[in-house]
Each structure stands twice: as C-alpha cells, then as structure tokens.
Design a protein around this motif. Structure first.
Motif, mmCIF file in Angstrom:
data_model
loop_
_atom_site.group_PDB
_atom_site.id
_atom_site.type_symbol
_atom_site.label_atom_id
_atom_site.label_comp_id
_atom_site.label_asym_id
_atom_site.label_seq_id
_atom_site.Cartn_x
_atom_site.Cartn_y
_atom_site.Cartn_z
ATOM 1 N N HIS A 1 53.887 -57.419 95.158
ATOM 2 C CA HIS A 1 55.260 -57.334 94.654
ATOM 3 C C HIS A 1 55.485 -58.401 93.585
ATOM 4 O O HIS A 1 54.616 -59.246 93.351
ATOM 5 N N HIS B 1 57.544 -61.063 93.127
ATOM 6 C CA HIS B 1 57.994 -62.439 93.279
ATOM 7 C C HIS B 1 56.932 -63.398 92.741
ATOM 8 O O HIS B 1 55.735 -63.181 92.953
ATOM 9 N N HIS C 1 61.076 -55.613 102.083
ATOM 10 C CA HIS C 1 61.222 -56.926 101.451
ATOM 11 C C HIS C 1 62.413 -56.825 100.501
ATOM 12 O O HIS C 1 63.011 -55.750 100.348
ATOM 13 N N TRP C 2 62.747 -57.932 99.829
ATOM 14 C CA TRP C 2 63.898 -57.896 98.930
ATOM 15 C C TRP C 2 63.655 -57.014 97.710
ATOM 16 O O TRP C 2 64.591 -56.535 97.090
ATOM 17 N N GLU C 3 62.416 -56.832 97.343
ATOM 18 C CA GLU C 3 62.070 -55.902 96.271
ATOM 19 C C GLU C 3 60.862 -55.101 96.718
ATOM 20 O O GLU C 3 60.219 -55.449 97.716
ATOM 21 N N ASN D 1 57.636 -53.842 97.934
ATOM 22 C CA ASN D 1 56.448 -54.582 98.338
ATOM 23 C C ASN D 1 55.453 -53.602 98.952
ATOM 24 O O ASN D 1 55.782 -52.893 99.907
ATOM 25 N N HIS E 1 69.664 -64.085 107.469
ATOM 26 C CA HIS E 1 69.690 -63.529 106.115
ATOM 27 C C HIS E 1 68.326 -62.993 105.678
ATOM 28 O O HIS E 1 68.230 -62.254 104.691
ATOM 29 N N SER E 2 67.273 -63.348 106.391
ATOM 30 C CA SER E 2 65.923 -62.921 106.005
ATOM 31 C C SER E 2 65.258 -62.017 107.033
ATOM 32 O O SER E 2 64.124 -61.588 106.838
ATOM 33 N N ARG F 1 65.365 -58.981 108.004
ATOM 34 C CA ARG F 1 64.855 -57.655 107.630
ATOM 35 C C ARG F 1 63.712 -57.726 106.617
ATOM 36 O O ARG F 1 62.999 -56.735 106.416
ATOM 37 N N TYR F 2 63.514 -58.892 105.995
ATOM 38 C CA TYR F 2 62.637 -58.958 104.822
ATOM 39 C C TYR F 2 61.444 -59.904 104.957
ATOM 40 O O TYR F 2 60.555 -59.888 104.121
#
Length: 247
Positions: free
Chosen positions: A59, A61, A135-137, A139, A186-187, A189-190
């Motif tokens: 991904h 990042h 992930h946030w984007e 992946n 806040h993290s 799920r990712y």
C-alpha cells in the motif's frame, strides 16, 4: 525460498533500524516486498540495485514505499544498465512516491502493474495471490507459492478472515502486529495486535509466524508473549537482517 528482513519498524524507523521491507529470493529471482524508510541502504549491502527483479508494494503509506524513490534513482543514475523494473501495487498507491522527481526523470526505469485483489498471477518463479485487507487505504496482502513452499505477507491490516485465507497452511506468515495486545479504538479496524496475529496464524495452521511493524519502542518480548497466548507454532519478531529459509 529465502526471506531476509531489511526493516520492520512501524510508522517511522527507530535509531539504527528501517521500516517495512523484505527481500524474497528463489531460483535466482529477487523480489522486494515493500520499501519503507531506510530499507534501500540495507538492500544495497546485499545486492546492487540493478539485481532486483521485481517489487511488490502492499500500500501507499511511506513507511512501506518511500524508498522506492532511491531504488529507482540508483537504477537510473548508478551508471549500470538495467531493464525497467516491474512494480506491483494497488492502483494509485504509488502516485505520490513516483512524483517525487522531475517529470520524466525515472520513467524509463519502471513499469507499474496494478494489483487486482483476488487475482492469481505469475511473479517470476512464484504463483502469487492477493487479498484486499482492511487498512486506511487499499492494502493488498500477498501469498507466494513456489516448489511446494508457501509464504504470506499482510502488509498492514486490521483483523480479517482474508488474512486466514491468505495464510492457510503456509510455511511462513509475516504479519503486522503494531501493538502487543490492545489496539486503540481509532485504529482497531485498520491495524492488528500480536495477539490477533497469533490467533489468525493458528486458525490458518501456519507453521511459522514472524511479527512485524511493531510500534517503535515496543518490547519485542511483550509482543512475543502476547502472540504465544494464541499461537503454538514457531514464533519470531522481525528485525533487520533476520533471515528465514523455507526449505
């Protein structure tokens, strides 16, 4: 099949270390999985830049792809001829890092292949399969099979049944484990914990679990202990220069 760790820090490289990057070698073929901060100097201690045969980036990042730029610069400006480097990544994941140099400067040094999660494809001597993992984007986790040996790598991923599918009965699973146990809300799920990585490796019947992407400053022994509560196979924490032979 051999896997060598170039770096394994999550987020940023702590002193003397590097972020995510792995060299996979089989039958003379050299594949890089991710190229985070500070991985290229460690790579170049092993092989020249022009001897890399392909790159897979999970991904976009920067702790997973920032050193793609110096790798391409070394191939373009190092004075040795090399063919365009095949790079596999989710669509658009590398737009930012490939735009770091002036337009056109590195265009002849690479060819990008968009990864379609779920598709099967040949990557050198490997039969490759990917899964889109949370992930946030976008992946892409990857599974590689060659000569009866199987390896899986998650990139960064929250808990998912797709991790278990990807790692089913592999000889080695390299799994993101940013936190030993509790993942902040806040993290959740990712990103994953070492405990979750252990549970998923056990469900997949993976022979060997290698924890990676620990948050800088994390005590590796705490991560190992958390994973061992849910996983009974061979267990290690990835550090630079760690090598596994899948033989």
């Amino acid at each position: 099949m051999r896997l060598s760790v170039l770096g394994a820090c999550g987020a940023w490289p702590q002193a003397g270390e590097a972020c995510s990057g792995f060299l996979v070698e089989h039958d003379g073929f050299r594949l890089l999985l991710d190229l985070g901060y500070a991985t290229v100097p460690r790579l170049l201690r092993r092989i020249p830049a022009e001897q890399v045969d392909a790159v897979f980036v999970s991904h976009g990042h920067p702790d997973h792809c920032a050193d793609l730029n110096p790798l391409l610069r070394a191939r373009a400006l190092g004075g040795r001829s090399s063919s365009p480097l095949p790079i596999y990544a989710p669509a658009g994941a590398l737009d930012a890092v490939l735009a770091l140099d002036r337009p056109g400067m590195l265009d002849d040094t690479y060819v990008v292949h968009d990864v379609l999660p779920g598709a099967l494809f040949e990557l050198g001597p490997f039969r490759a399969e990917t899964r889109l993992l949370p992930h946030w984007e976008p992946n892409a986790g990857i599974r590689l099979v060659a000569d009866g040996r199987a390896f899986a790598y998650t990139g960064d991923a929250g808990p998912s049944r797709h991790v278990v599918d990807l790692a089913r009965e592999v000889d080695l699973l390299v799994a993101e484990a940013t936190y030993p146990d509790h993942v902040p809300d806040h993290s959740r799920r990712y990103l994953s914990s070492a405990r979750t990585a252990g549970r998923q490796a056990a469900e997949a019947s993976a022979d060997h679990l290698l924890l990676t992407h620990l948050w800088p400053g994390t005590d590796p022994q705490i991560a190992l202990a958390a994973a061992a509560e849910t996983y009974g196979g061979t267990l290690d924490v990835a550090v630079s220069d760690f090598t596994v032979d899948l033989a």
